[in-house]
Design a protein around this motif. Sequence first.
Motif, PDB file in Angstrom:
ATOM      1  N   LEU A 153       0.554  -0.995   0.126  1.00  0.00           N
ATOM      2  CA  LEU A 153      -0.074  -0.097   0.096  1.00  0.00           C
ATOM      3  C   LEU A 153       0.994   1.454  -0.052  1.00  0.00           C
ATOM      4  O   LEU A 153       0.479   2.304  -0.447  1.00  0.00           O
TER       5      LEU A 153
ATOM      6  N   ASP B  32      -1.734   8.672   5.323  1.00  0.00           N
ATOM      7  CA  ASP B  32      -3.212   9.074   5.104  1.00  0.00           C
ATOM      8  C   ASP B  32      -4.166   8.123   5.786  1.00  0.00           C
ATOM      9  O   ASP B  32      -3.890   6.985   5.661  1.00  0.00           O
TER      10      ASP B  32
ATOM     11  N   LEU C  83      -5.700   5.073   3.655  1.00  0.00           N
ATOM     12  CA  LEU C  83      -4.850   4.119   3.444  1.00  0.00           C
ATOM     13  C   LEU C  83      -4.527   3.320   4.485  1.00  0.00           C
ATOM     14  O   LEU C  83      -4.571   1.855   4.594  1.00  0.00           O
TER      15      LEU C  83
ATOM     16  N   ARG D  80      -7.642   1.047   5.002  1.00  0.00           N
ATOM     17  CA  ARG D  80      -7.530   0.015   4.025  1.00  0.00           C
ATOM     18  C   ARG D  80      -6.706  -1.071   4.524  1.00  0.00           C
ATOM     19  O   ARG D  80      -6.923  -2.427   4.290  1.00  0.00           O
ATOM     20  N   TYR D  81      -5.446  -0.764   5.006  1.00  0.00           N
ATOM     21  CA  TYR D  81      -4.620  -1.854   5.584  1.00  0.00           C
ATOM     22  C   TYR D  81      -5.214  -2.776   6.621  1.00  0.00           C
ATOM     23  O   TYR D  81      -5.211  -3.937   6.523  1.00  0.00           O
TER      24      TYR D  81
END
Length: 382
Positions: free
Chosen positions: A308, A317, A320, A323-324
């Motif tokens: 990522l 961010d 981000l 999402r991880y």
Amino acid sequence: MTQYDVIIVGGGLVGASLALALADSGRKIALLEGSDARFEDLEQGWDARIYAVSPLNRRFLEQLQAWPDMSRIGTIASMDVCGDAGGRIQFSASDAGASALAWIVENRWLLASLWQRLADSPVQCLTGVRPVSLSTTASMACLTLEDGRALHASLVVGADGANSWVRSQTELAASIKPYGQSGVVANFSCEKPHGNIARQWFTGDSILAWLPMAGNRISMVWSTAKPDELMALSAEQLCARVAAAGNHQLGHLRLLGAAAAFPLRLIQPEAVVSQRLALVGDAAHTVHPLAGQGVNLGFQDAAKLAALLQAPGDAGDWMLLRRYERERREAVKTMQFTCDGLYRLFHTQHVPGLSWLRNTGLSLTNRLAPLKRQFARHAIGF
């Protein structure tokens, strides 16, 4: 330099692999490790801390050019698991069309391989110094070190183990459940060949595993509520106890180095990301070692976060980081649920019919080829 894109706190296997995976990302990376990185005694004896590295994570490490010398690595080609009342399941890598279920690697050899690669990378490795404070704002994280330096980063990653200092400095509250057991680990040479078979026994009040190492050696992991009893034994007594517990399948054993013990806990943080912060490896989760998957989950944390972070932009961010967290949640929760469920299933006593049920289930699964193939695929899938 005091300004970085990413500062990784903790230079163990997961933190070092993450730093190496980000080395060519074009970002400014720092790896902070409180100990000095020394590997002068690699050839002295055999490390009691070993890991079963899955095929997926071997590929990850090979991509980093950090897979160690095969002369020190054992291969798990098959598994033989026995219940506490006659149940048994056996499956092999060939059931999943693979060459191995996992490879047994010593901690210090794998760590040395990672750090040797880091020495030739643009990653700035700060060793022998520890952080004393951590603060974050919407735009930046700041770490103050014990020598007075202040480091700033878009993202701080906690890769500092189950007793994570980074996690303790944040609002990432964690549920910590002690198993009431410790894992006693030791290495042995064997009278008989181990045949690249990982052997495991659920005894009702403990779990004993023999893992094949390089040559005619095994690594033992004995999860027990009575670690002091084992640790108090002489070398000869421990060898006799371990051999007897495994029904003398490998004949006489000889101890290679001192035994060690560590407490077993299930750690489940409510979240693994926060403002400008992310957790990986044991800082983010632990599992019971009965399936040997702890370090494999950690390596995949590192691989996912590194992937990522390859894209340009703000390393911290919030979208981000979320999402991880989302992309790792299912694999981690599944493994924690599976290991915790198996532990409970084989440690619950005095429930009428349960012993028969769990042992019959093992033996029935052993006779069903499709289920065995699924077990094998699951074993190599992390």
